[in-house]
Each structure stands twice: as structure tokens, then as C-alpha cells.
Design an enzyme around this catalytic site. Structure first.
Site, PDB file in Angstrom:
ATOM      1  N   CYS A 217       1.179  -0.236  38.312  1.00  0.00           N
ATOM      2  CA  CYS A 217       1.416  -1.067  37.104  1.00  0.00           C
ATOM      3  C   CYS A 217       0.102  -2.371  36.988  1.00  0.00           C
ATOM      4  O   CYS A 217       0.197  -3.201  38.014  1.00  0.00           O
ATOM      5  CB  CYS A 217       2.633  -1.790  37.029  1.00  0.00           C
ATOM      6  SG  CYS A 217       2.858  -2.756  35.484  1.00  0.00           S
ATOM      7  N   GLY A 348      -1.056  10.292  33.109  1.00  0.00           N
ATOM      8  CA  GLY A 348      -1.944   9.806  32.085  1.00  0.00           C
ATOM      9  C   GLY A 348      -2.769  10.680  31.090  1.00  0.00           C
ATOM     10  O   GLY A 348      -3.349  11.670  31.436  1.00  0.00           O
ATOM     11  N   GLY A 349      -2.468  10.337  29.864  1.00  0.00           N
ATOM     12  CA  GLY A 349      -2.866  10.976  28.682  1.00  0.00           C
ATOM     13  C   GLY A 349      -2.160  12.306  28.438  1.00  0.00           C
ATOM     14  O   GLY A 349      -2.370  12.823  27.359  1.00  0.00           O
ATOM     15  N   ARG A 373       4.798   8.612  27.436  1.00  0.00           N
ATOM     16  CA  ARG A 373       4.653   8.246  25.829  1.00  0.00           C
ATOM     17  C   ARG A 373       5.481   9.581  25.225  1.00  0.00           C
ATOM     18  O   ARG A 373       6.133   9.614  24.031  1.00  0.00           O
ATOM     19  CB  ARG A 373       3.295   7.965  25.490  1.00  0.00           C
ATOM     20  CG  ARG A 373       3.079   6.586  26.241  1.00  0.00           C
ATOM     21  CD  ARG A 373       3.942   5.456  25.782  1.00  0.00           C
ATOM     22  NE  ARG A 373       3.775   4.487  26.761  1.00  0.00           N
ATOM     23  CZ  ARG A 373       4.211   3.113  26.835  1.00  0.00           C
ATOM     24  NH1 ARG A 373       4.994   3.005  25.640  1.00  0.00           N
ATOM     25  NH2 ARG A 373       4.200   2.332  27.834  1.00  0.00           N
TER      26      ARG A 373
END
Length: 488
Positions: A217, A348-349, A373
Site C-alpha cells: 500500500c 495490477g491492471g 477494480r
């Protein structure tokens, strides 16, 4: 309480879907229960128990067996994992994800070890100086577990493969946090008989497959002022000590994993041009040294690696750190190739199920992909993840998870009922509804659904302000109002 489950029927009307299924929710259309006021001493239940005594670092054979069992579960469910996200991956959202997928490895939002240590000290009985187990009996607990369960609770069902992420840089606090998880599992064994025989005190689960240390983080509050999160990547020896404390705190019964980045901006001022001009090999060797140091004791064998560096030298927000530093998947792939004895997951991504499948196919040495996400913005897009990523057909055939989004809402309504029976709806309802707000993302009239859901979420607080004594009566009439408004 009925208003939460009622959004299933509400959605059916808004979206133009037949509301015949709404009769199955009729049991939910009743005034809010006040059981949460008197039900302060909740019992716990767990599918796994251990027998080693509290307060000792000796690892029993039972704990070794439990450790291996959990390690096997971790390996078997690592192809797709839900990334830990603050204020999102709470027990409500994790419950929703579990309704969509049996196999996704669930991560909690980060829990600060110092918060658990503080609540633990407050919860300890006056006669005890070290263990939550002191004075525990089959009839009642010697302390109120509700405050600790705010951080550690899993809801009313076992979550299956799940990981509790801890944040901190103090070995003693992380030891106590891990010990608390271990002792809740011990308490589960003590109270199992009571839990199964008393329907009014349904169990609260705290049975995690693994514990994870947050070394990724980049938030200024965490990595800056807090001196943990991604800042820990600058001290691999400390990380080794922290994971060792977590292992011994849990009595060697729970696997310990680490989530990190490929590096930080330590030693230079980050700009895109300067970063692109730096040596890839130097970056990789620094990452490799970190992994080797942390894994050297054999305690940590699982790493979840975000394929970006963390920019700590500038006042970058977490959002900036997800966008500005470029993704370098090849660093994580190389790590997986050079350390086949470790379990490496890429983060990530990657935001779609097709992206997960593509990354796993391109680098078969990778053990898993972590998605955050994508799950948050469209949970139903991952409804076929079990079938696509796993080949053990018999287990998939035996799955009882909901087959469509209406069934998901029905099942989620039961979770909402349970939560509001035991906790204050004024405080908890908005968290419950938030978890289900994106279930119909991209569908016609999805915005109307979210607006209506938001109005339902605010009802308890609104009615409490108007007249606390009449809140239940008002909620009853509010239910009738909604039915008339939607012509149900």
C-alpha cells in the site's frame, strides 16, 4: 430489515423483470429486529480447530496438520483472487463475491494490527493477562467479542478460501493480531455445541485460510506516517521478522503470505523519464533480493506482486500510484520463472476475466492473478470464472451457488437480514447496500436501481432522526409505501 431484502423485488420492477420470485422474500417484509441491542455476546463457529494451548510458541502436530490443510486450500484456489481494497472488500462485498464464485480467493481490506492489539487489550477479562480463552466456557464468553469482530468477523457463513490482510511494522502487534485470530478459532471449538443448538445466536465466523502482510500500500497515511505498507519493501529483514511474528502468533496453524510491489522509488526522485531510463536489471535484482530475504526462513512461500513500483517520495495518492508508474508484468513473470518453488501471483491492471485467462496462459509459471477494480465495478462479469479457470468438473458440478443475478439478490437478502438482526441498521445498512450496488453494472436501468438502493440505505438513519421509538413502525409503513410506489 425487510427493506434490504426488498431491493430484490424493487429491482425486478425497475428493470421490467417478472416479480413472481418476490414471494420467496415475503419473510423479509417485517419490522427491523432489535436483536442487535441485546445480542452482544455472539458465539463463534469454525470449520477448522486446533488443540495447542495459548501462550506458547510450540507448534503442535494438530497445528501442523491444520497448516497443511489450509496451504492446500490456498494453492487450490489461487488462480483468481479478490484484491484487498480499503472500504470495499468488507465482509458484505466478500459475501457477494462468494455468491458469484466458489473458488475465488477472497482478501479482506487491510486491518491495522495496532487496532486489533488495542481492542484485544480492552477485551481481555480482568483476571487474564494474555489470552482470550481464559474463563471461556460452553455457556458464555468472558468478554464481548463484537468489537474485535468488527475487524475480524466473516459474517454468518464460512467464507471458504479467504485471506486476512494485516498492516503494521511492529512485530509485537502483529504477533497479537495473529494470536487473536488463532484464539477465535479455539473459541469456535468451545462454542460449537452452543452455536449448533441455539438459533438465536447464529455463529460469527473467523476462519481464514491465510494471513497476509501488506507490503504494497503506497498511501501516505500508511507508507508515510504509518511507516508500513509499501515502505516495508525498503527493509526486507524487518518484513522477515514481521512474518515470523505472525507465524508464531497463529501457533503455526495459518500460512503467512506477503503482498508487495516490484519496488519503490527509494534512492531517486521519481519522474517518468528518469524511471524509464533506469536499469530493468537493477530493479529486478532488488525485487529478487527482497523475495529471497523474506522467504529465507521458509515461512512465506506465497507472494502477490503488484507489477508497479510504489512512489513514496512524492505526495502521490493511491490512485496516482495505480496509474502513473508503468506496469512491468515481465518482472513478475521472471520472478515466477526463477522461483518455481514459490507461489507468485500477479496484481495490477488486470480487470476482466478474459484478462485473467490471458495472463495465466501467457505465463504458466504464474500461480494466480489478483483483480480488484474489475470485481468492484462489475462483479457479475466474473460469474463464469470457476468454469473457465478450473477443470475439476465434479466439484463445479456440485456447486450450489446462484445461477443468475436474481438468485444472487435473493441469497444476499438473507445475508442482509442476518446482519441487521445483530447489528444496528442505522450504522450498517449503507455498507450492506454498497456491496450490491454494481451487481447490474452496464444493464438498462441500472442507474435507477442504484438510486433506489441508495434511498433504501438511508432509511434507518432518516427514521431514527425523526423518532427513534417509532423507527420500526415507520419502516413497516415505508415498506407499504414502496410497494404502492412500484405497483407491486
Amino acid at each position: 430489515m425487510y427493506n434490504i431484502a426488498y431491493f430484490c423485488s424493487l429491482f425486478a420492477t425497475i428493470m421490467g423483470i417478472s416479480s413472481a420470485f418476490s414471494c420467496t422474500l415475503s419473510r423479509c417484509r417485517r419490522p427491523v429486529s432489535t436483536a442487535y441491542i441485546s445480542n452482544k455476546k455472539l458465539c463463534m463457529s469454525s470449520t477448522s480447530t486446533t488443540s495447542s494451548s495459548s501462550g506458547t510458541n510450540t507448534i503442535s502436530s494438530d497445528n501442523n496438520e491444520l497448516y497443511q490443510e489450509r496451504s492446500d486450500i490456498l494453492r487450490a484456489n489461487s488462480k483468481l483472487s479478490l484484491a484487498p481494497m480499503m472500504e470495499y472488500t468488507d465482509r458484505h462485498f466478500r459475501h457477494l463475491v462468494r455468491l458469484v464464485s466458489d473458488r475465488t480467493l477472497l482478501y479482506t481490506e487491510m486491518v491495522a494490527a495496532n487496532a486489533i492489539a488495542h481492542e484485544r487489550e480492552a477485551a481481555l477479562p480482568p483476571s487474564s493477562s494474555s489470552s482470550l480463552l481464559d474463563g471461556a466456557s460452553a455457556e458464555e464468553l468472558s468478554f464481548d467479542p463484537s468489537y474485535l469482530l468488527r475487524f475480524l468477523g466473516q459474517g454468518h457463513n464460512a467464507e471458504g478460501a479467504s485471506v486476512l490482510q494485516l498492516g503494521g511494522s511492529d512485530p509485537d502487534q502483529l504477533f497479537l493480531a495473529s494470536k487473536t485470530v488463532y484464539e477465535f478459532n479455539q473459541l469456535a471449538q468451545i462454542h460449537q455445541q452452543q452455536s449448533s443448538s441455539n438459533n438465536n445466536n447464529a455463529p460469527i465466523f473467523c476462519d481464514y485460510t491465510a494471513l497476509n502482510l501488506n507490503c504494497g500500500c503506497p498511501s501516505p497515511k500508511v507508507a508515510g506516517k504509518g511507516c508500513f505498507g509499501a515502505a516495508l519493501m525498503q527493509d526486507a529483514t524487518l518484513v522477515q521478522q514481521l512474518t515470523s511474528s505472525m507465524y508464531h502468533g497463529s501457533q503455526g496453524s495459518i500460512p503467512i503470505t506477503v503482498k508487495c510491489r516490484i519496488g519503490t522509488d527509494e534512492g531517486y526522485q521519481f519522474t517518468r523519464d528518469q524511471y524509464n531510463a533506469r536499469s530493468d536489471e537493477e530493479e529486478y535484482q532488488s525485487l529478487k533480493q527482497f523475495i529471497e530475504t523474506v522467504a529465507s526462513e521458509g515461512i512465506v512461500t506465497d507472494f502477490q506482486v503488484h507489477a508497479r513500483i510504489a512512489v513514496l517520495g512524492k505526495n502521490y495518492s493511491p490512485a496516482d500510484n495505480r496509474k502513473v508508474p508503468p506496469l512491468r508484468y515481465y518482472q513478475v513473470r521472471r520472478l515466477a520463472e526463477e522461483f518455481p518453488e514459490l507461489n507468485i501471483s500477479l496484481n495490477g491492471g488486470v480487470e476482466t476475466l478474459s484478462g485473467v485467462k490471458r495472463e495465466l496462459d501467457e505465463c504458466q509459471e504464474l500461480d494466480g492473478i489478483m483483480v480488484g477494480r474489475g470485481w468492484m465495478s462489475n462483479p457479475w462479469a466474473f460469474a463464469m470464472s470457476d468454469e473457465l479457470l478450473y477443470t475439476d468438473g465434479q466439484q463445479l458440478a456440485d456447486s450450489t451457488r446462484p445461477k443468475n443475478r436474481i438468485e444472487v439478490l435473493q441469497a444476499y437478502g438473507q445475508h442482509a437480514d442476518y446482519e441487521e438482526e445483530r447489528w444496528d441498521p442505522v450504522k450498517i445498512r449503507r455498507f450492506i447496500t454498497k456491496a450490491a450496488s454494481q451487481l447490474f453494472s452496464g444493464e438498462p436501468n441500472a442507474k435507477r436501481y442504484r438510486i433506489a438502493l441508495d434511498e433504501i440505505a438511508g432509511l434507518p438513519k432518516k427514521l431514527m432522526k425523526e423518532d427513534p421509538k417509532l423507527m420500526e413502525v415507520n419502516l413497516h409503513y415505508q415498506n407499504l409505501y414502496w410497494m404502492q410506489r412500484q405497483n407491486i
